[in-house]
Design a protein around this motif. Structure first.
Motif, mmCIF file in Angstrom:
data_model
loop_
_atom_site.group_PDB
_atom_site.id
_atom_site.type_symbol
_atom_site.label_atom_id
_atom_site.label_comp_id
_atom_site.label_asym_id
_atom_site.label_seq_id
_atom_site.Cartn_x
_atom_site.Cartn_y
_atom_site.Cartn_z
ATOM 1 N N GLY A 65 0.718 -1.157 -0.042
ATOM 2 C CA GLY A 65 0.470 0.068 -0.176
ATOM 3 C C GLY A 65 0.818 1.045 -0.093
ATOM 4 O O GLY A 65 1.958 1.567 0.493
ATOM 5 N N ASP A 66 0.526 2.454 -1.074
ATOM 6 C CA ASP A 66 1.310 3.942 -0.490
ATOM 7 C C ASP A 66 1.068 4.431 0.681
ATOM 8 O O ASP A 66 2.097 4.410 1.109
ATOM 9 C CB ASP A 66 0.096 4.312 -1.508
ATOM 10 N N ASP A 67 0.069 3.737 1.555
ATOM 11 C CA ASP A 67 -0.105 3.816 3.216
ATOM 12 C C ASP A 67 1.205 3.862 4.157
ATOM 13 O O ASP A 67 1.679 4.702 4.999
ATOM 14 C CB ASP A 67 -1.125 3.595 3.905
ATOM 15 N N GLU A 68 1.849 2.570 3.274
ATOM 16 C CA GLU A 68 2.902 1.931 4.205
ATOM 17 C C GLU A 68 4.351 3.759 4.379
ATOM 18 O O GLU A 68 4.515 3.382 5.782
ATOM 19 C CB GLU A 68 3.395 0.360 3.374
ATOM 20 N N VAL A 69 4.419 3.856 2.837
ATOM 21 C CA VAL A 69 5.503 5.269 3.523
ATOM 22 C C VAL A 69 4.820 6.074 3.875
ATOM 23 O O VAL A 69 5.476 7.796 3.487
ATOM 24 C CB VAL A 69 6.332 5.076 1.941
ATOM 25 N N ALA A 70 3.370 7.285 3.550
ATOM 26 C CA ALA A 70 2.978 7.841 3.770
ATOM 27 C C ALA A 70 3.041 8.884 5.056
ATOM 28 O O ALA A 70 2.517 8.305 6.138
ATOM 29 C CB ALA A 70 1.587 8.122 3.309
ATOM 30 N N TRP A 84 3.522 8.861 11.318
ATOM 31 C CA TRP A 84 4.229 8.200 11.290
ATOM 32 C C TRP A 84 4.422 7.484 10.238
ATOM 33 O O TRP A 84 2.570 7.057 10.247
ATOM 34 C CB TRP A 84 4.172 7.023 12.692
ATOM 35 N N PRO A 85 4.950 6.676 9.666
ATOM 36 C CA PRO A 85 4.360 5.902 7.657
ATOM 37 C C PRO A 85 4.330 4.565 9.471
ATOM 38 O O PRO A 85 5.406 4.526 9.842
ATOM 39 C CB PRO A 85 5.713 6.228 7.320
ATOM 40 N N LEU A 86 3.793 3.439 8.358
ATOM 41 C CA LEU A 86 3.623 2.504 9.037
ATOM 42 C C LEU A 86 4.277 1.659 8.725
ATOM 43 O O LEU A 86 4.905 0.396 9.324
ATOM 44 C CB LEU A 86 2.431 1.819 8.205
ATOM 45 N N VAL A 87 5.353 2.052 7.988
ATOM 46 C CA VAL A 87 7.001 1.057 8.050
ATOM 47 C C VAL A 87 7.674 1.073 9.015
ATOM 48 O O VAL A 87 8.046 0.476 9.670
ATOM 49 C CB VAL A 87 7.544 1.017 6.488
ATOM 50 N N ASN A 88 7.672 2.568 9.529
ATOM 51 C CA ASN A 88 8.341 2.779 10.636
ATOM 52 C C ASN A 88 7.813 1.919 11.732
ATOM 53 O O ASN A 88 8.523 1.673 13.159
ATOM 54 C CB ASN A 88 8.854 3.866 11.197
ATOM 55 N N LEU A 89 6.078 2.332 11.678
ATOM 56 C CA LEU A 89 5.922 1.242 12.998
ATOM 57 C C LEU A 89 5.883 -0.272 12.984
ATOM 58 O O LEU A 89 6.184 -0.780 14.130
ATOM 59 C CB LEU A 89 4.391 2.303 12.897
ATOM 60 N N THR A 106 0.921 -9.885 19.460
ATOM 61 C CA THR A 106 0.790 -8.377 20.446
ATOM 62 C C THR A 106 1.259 -7.950 19.504
ATOM 63 O O THR A 106 0.276 -6.976 19.075
ATOM 64 C CB THR A 106 1.789 -8.372 21.337
ATOM 65 N N CYS A 107 2.109 -7.696 18.963
ATOM 66 C CA CYS A 107 2.844 -6.357 17.640
ATOM 67 C C CYS A 107 1.983 -6.890 16.344
ATOM 68 O O CYS A 107 1.609 -5.295 16.007
ATOM 69 C CB CYS A 107 4.149 -7.338 17.559
ATOM 70 N N ALA A 108 1.349 -7.929 16.484
ATOM 71 C CA ALA A 108 0.259 -7.989 14.853
ATOM 72 C C ALA A 108 -1.095 -7.278 15.487
ATOM 73 O O ALA A 108 -1.009 -6.738 13.822
ATOM 74 C CB ALA A 108 0.475 -9.601 14.949
ATOM 75 N N GLU A 109 -1.405 -7.267 16.283
ATOM 76 C CA GLU A 109 -2.380 -7.032 16.804
ATOM 77 C C GLU A 109 -2.452 -5.322 16.952
ATOM 78 O O GLU A 109 -3.002 -4.699 16.961
ATOM 79 C CB GLU A 109 -3.091 -7.243 17.507
ATOM 80 N N LEU A 110 -0.992 -4.887 17.325
ATOM 81 C CA LEU A 110 -1.242 -3.502 17.523
ATOM 82 C C LEU A 110 -0.761 -2.705 16.738
ATOM 83 O O LEU A 110 -1.232 -1.305 15.864
ATOM 84 C CB LEU A 110 0.750 -3.676 18.675
ATOM 85 N N LEU A 111 0.025 -3.265 15.477
ATOM 86 C CA LEU A 111 0.116 -3.216 14.139
ATOM 87 C C LEU A 111 -1.266 -2.820 13.496
ATOM 88 O O LEU A 111 -1.853 -1.446 12.768
ATOM 89 C CB LEU A 111 0.764 -3.368 13.310
ATOM 90 N N GLU A 112 -1.429 -3.430 13.645
ATOM 91 C CA GLU A 112 -3.232 -3.305 13.314
ATOM 92 C C GLU A 112 -3.929 -2.004 13.532
ATOM 93 O O GLU A 112 -4.985 -1.167 12.634
ATOM 94 C CB GLU A 112 -4.374 -4.834 13.181
#
Length: 378
Positions: A65-70, A84-89, A106-112
């Motif tokens: 997704g574009d939003d990964e780096v936006a 914060w962009p998603l790739v950094n998180l 837990t990390c996967a749930e936090l990312l979502e």
């Protein structure tokens, strides 16, 4: 050429054709970090080189997704990231998992949960609030402390950008994975984009080549003859294969069909305004007064935008622009398309749309001319 970041929400994103055109001219193009990584993953088959973790994630399909780096940026021109962009998180949460602050699930749930926040609103405060809501306040506190000691902590995009610049300047880039096929980038769409960007300084004014051409197409009463001359030249210099003067082409058509339409109806090339010959022929009738008028039109549009926020030349009513054009060319509505085509403008509607950029300036000049005539009469 190293491409790292670029605007995309409030402006058109960096075009694939721009990059392909550069590579078609044997420029080595590297992408990393943000939109550079995304474009590198998309254009690797054409020879763009990708560097860094973000590129590898796009290329492998882990992210798409574009939003990964936006990110949202400061509006004052400094372009400092505010969110914060998603790739950094994603990168931060992997570090947190490795350091034992949370397990993989837990990390996967936090990312979502963090992904659900619209990217221009994903500020540090929003990130900490989401972590608290999800029962991971300790991860938020850990992140806050790490950032206080290192303002670049977790900035994967920055790490990738530095890696790409280092590789490009040290000559350690991986080889290009492919090559742009000859001519794949040289399309009518690309030429139109190049024409939009072409500009030069003339008479102390920086003017777009496309504006200069369009002004002549609209306002030069002799432009139809100039367009026919250009078509004749273009017909005999097609760039590929053997050329033929228009008279010969028309003779062939007449022989085959018993009659031939006007040349402007047969040949409608997109002009390359980076070609000096094209500019020389098509702007042969341009005067210093024409160039000054173009600058005045731009000033009028800018003034209208300041006094009426949101104004754009495209907002000029079609009927008003069409009326000016009909009077200017001295044709009726039925003859508008033919006159526009004879001037290389494609259609009557295209001509109407083109006039809108000069509409306010033209009216202001016309009013001023009438005032001077009245003054002289008195």
């Amino acid at each position: 050429m190293v491409i790292i970041d670029g605007l995309y929400h409030q402006a058109p994103a960096l075009r694939h054709k721009e990059i392909i055109a550069a590579m078609g001219r044997r420029v080595s193009v590297v992408g990393a970090g943000s939109i550079g990584a995304l474009r590198a993953a998309e254009l690797q088959p054409f020879g763009m080189v990708g560097v860094g973790a973000v590129f590898r994630s796009y290329w492998s399909g882990e992210i798409d997704g574009d939003d990964e780096v936006a990110v949202g940026q400061e509006p004052d021109g400094r372009q400092r990231a505010l969110t914060w962009p998603l790739v950094n998180l994603r990168h931060v949460l992997r570090i947190a998992e490795r350091e034992g602050l949370a397990d993989l699930r837990t990390c996967a749930e936090l990312l979502e949960a963090l992904r659900a926040v619209y990217y221009p609103q994903r500020s540090m405060a929003a990130v900490l609030a989401v972590l608290r809501r999800e029962g991971a306040a300790h991860v938020g506190e850990w992140l806050r402390q790490r950032r206080s000691g290192d303002p670049y902590f977790g900035d994967l995009k920055r790490l990738d950008a530095l890696e790409a610049i280092s590789a490009a300047t040290s000559g350690t880039l991986p080889p290009a994975p492919g090559e742009v096929p000859a001519g794949v980038w040289d399309t009518a769409y690309h030429r139109r984009w190049v024409n939009e960007a072409a500009a030069e300084e003339v008479d102390g004014l920086t003017l777009g080549a496309l504006d200069r051409l369009t002004y002549q197409q609209l306002f030069d009463p002799c432009f139809a003859r100039r367009w026919a001359a250009w078509l004749d030249h273009r017909s005999n210099h097609p760039g590929v294969g053997s050329g033929m003067w228009l008279a010969e082409r028309l003779e062939c058509l007449v022989g085959a069909a018993g009659g031939a339409p006007p040349v402007w109806a047969l040949f409608r090339p997109v002009v390359d305004l980076t070609d000096p010959q094209a500019v020389r022929v098509l702007l042969a009738g341009e005067t210093a007064a024409d160039r000054a008028a173009i600058a005045r039109c731009a000033d009028r549009n800018a003034e209208a935008a300041r006094s009426r926020p949101g104004f754009r030349p495209e907002a000029v009513v079609d009927g008003a622009a069409r009326g000016v054009l009909l009077r200017l060319w001295r044709v009726d509505s039925e003859g508008l398309d033919a006159e526009a085509l004879s001037r290389g403008l494609g259609s009557g509607q295209h001509a109407v749309d083109a006039l809108k950029k000069f509409f306010l300036g033209f009216l202001a000049d016309a009013r001023e001319a009438r005032s001077m005539e009245v003054g002289d009469a008195r």
